[in-house]
Design a protein around this motif. Sequence first.
Motif, PDB file in Angstrom:
ATOM      1  N   GLU A 105       0.843  -1.219   0.000  1.00 45.22           N
ATOM      2  CA  GLU A 105       0.000   0.000   0.000  1.00 45.22           C
ATOM      3  C   GLU A 105       0.870   1.259   0.000  1.00 45.22           C
ATOM      4  N   LEU A 149       2.763   1.661  -3.344  1.00 53.40           N
ATOM      5  CA  LEU A 149       1.876   2.106  -4.423  1.00 53.40           C
ATOM      6  C   LEU A 149       1.570   3.593  -4.299  1.00 53.40           C
ATOM      7  N   GLU A 150       1.393   4.063  -3.078  1.00 55.13           N
ATOM      8  CA  GLU A 150       1.114   5.488  -2.878  1.00 55.13           C
ATOM      9  C   GLU A 150       2.331   6.324  -3.299  1.00 55.13           C
ATOM     10  N   GLU A 203       3.191   4.358  -7.498  1.00 57.34           N
ATOM     11  CA  GLU A 203       2.067   4.036  -8.388  1.00 57.34           C
ATOM     12  C   GLU A 203       2.232   2.719  -9.138  1.00 57.34           C
ATOM     13  N   ALA A 234      -3.467  -7.539  -5.811  1.00 59.04           N
ATOM     14  CA  ALA A 234      -4.160  -6.433  -6.482  1.00 59.04           C
ATOM     15  C   ALA A 234      -5.539  -6.193  -5.883  1.00 59.04           C
ATOM     16  N   ASN A 285      -6.590  -2.818  -3.802  1.00 60.15           N
ATOM     17  CA  ASN A 285      -7.430  -2.060  -4.729  1.00 60.15           C
ATOM     18  C   ASN A 285      -6.601  -1.478  -5.880  1.00 60.15           C
ATOM     19  N   ALA A 286      -5.770  -2.330  -6.485  1.00 61.10           N
ATOM     20  CA  ALA A 286      -4.901  -1.916  -7.584  1.00 61.10           C
ATOM     21  C   ALA A 286      -5.271  -2.677  -8.851  1.00 61.10           C
ATOM     22  N   GLU A 287      -4.688  -2.253  -9.956  1.00 62.44           N
ATOM     23  CA  GLU A 287      -4.895  -2.911 -11.247  1.00 62.44           C
ATOM     24  C   GLU A 287      -3.740  -3.854 -11.536  1.00 62.44           C
ATOM     25  N   TYR A 302      -0.565  -1.647 -10.554  1.00 64.89           N
ATOM     26  CA  TYR A 302      -0.630  -0.192 -10.655  1.00 64.89           C
ATOM     27  C   TYR A 302      -1.831   0.326  -9.876  1.00 64.89           C
ATOM     28  N   ARG A 303      -1.616   1.419  -9.168  1.00 63.04           N
ATOM     29  CA  ARG A 303      -2.721   2.146  -8.550  1.00 63.04           C
ATOM     30  C   ARG A 303      -2.368   3.621  -8.553  1.00 63.04           C
ATOM     31  N   GLU A 304      -3.282   4.432  -9.039  1.00 66.84           N
ATOM     32  CA  GLU A 304      -3.051   5.872  -9.086  1.00 66.84           C
ATOM     33  C   GLU A 304      -2.904   6.412  -7.668  1.00 66.84           C
TER      34      GLU A 304
END
Length: 97
Positions: A37, A40-41, A44, A66, A70-72, A84-86
């Motif tokens: 988490e 990703l923050e 990304e 994923a 809550n990522a792609e 990936y997660r924005e």
Amino acid sequence: MITGKQRSYLKKIANNIDSIFQLGKNGITEAFINQVEEALEARELIKIKVLNNSFLDTKEAANEVADRVNAEFVQSIGSKFVIYRESEENKKIELPN
């Protein structure tokens, strides 16, 4: 949900990054999820390697991680996968339309 064009763009970027996490025999723990988490923050787009001593298949691990963060899911090649997660605060990657 990302489009095919966006997925291709992310694959191109991921080609030049190194794995920052390794998933081993302990599997997907809460501590591992928290680290993913945070990464990703900050970044990304991250690459994770599934070690040989892990009891998880690479695609299964990729989909579970994923989902939990809550990522792609972007891709998996061999024992590595990319998600990936924005970022909400540190947006670095501009996806094509």
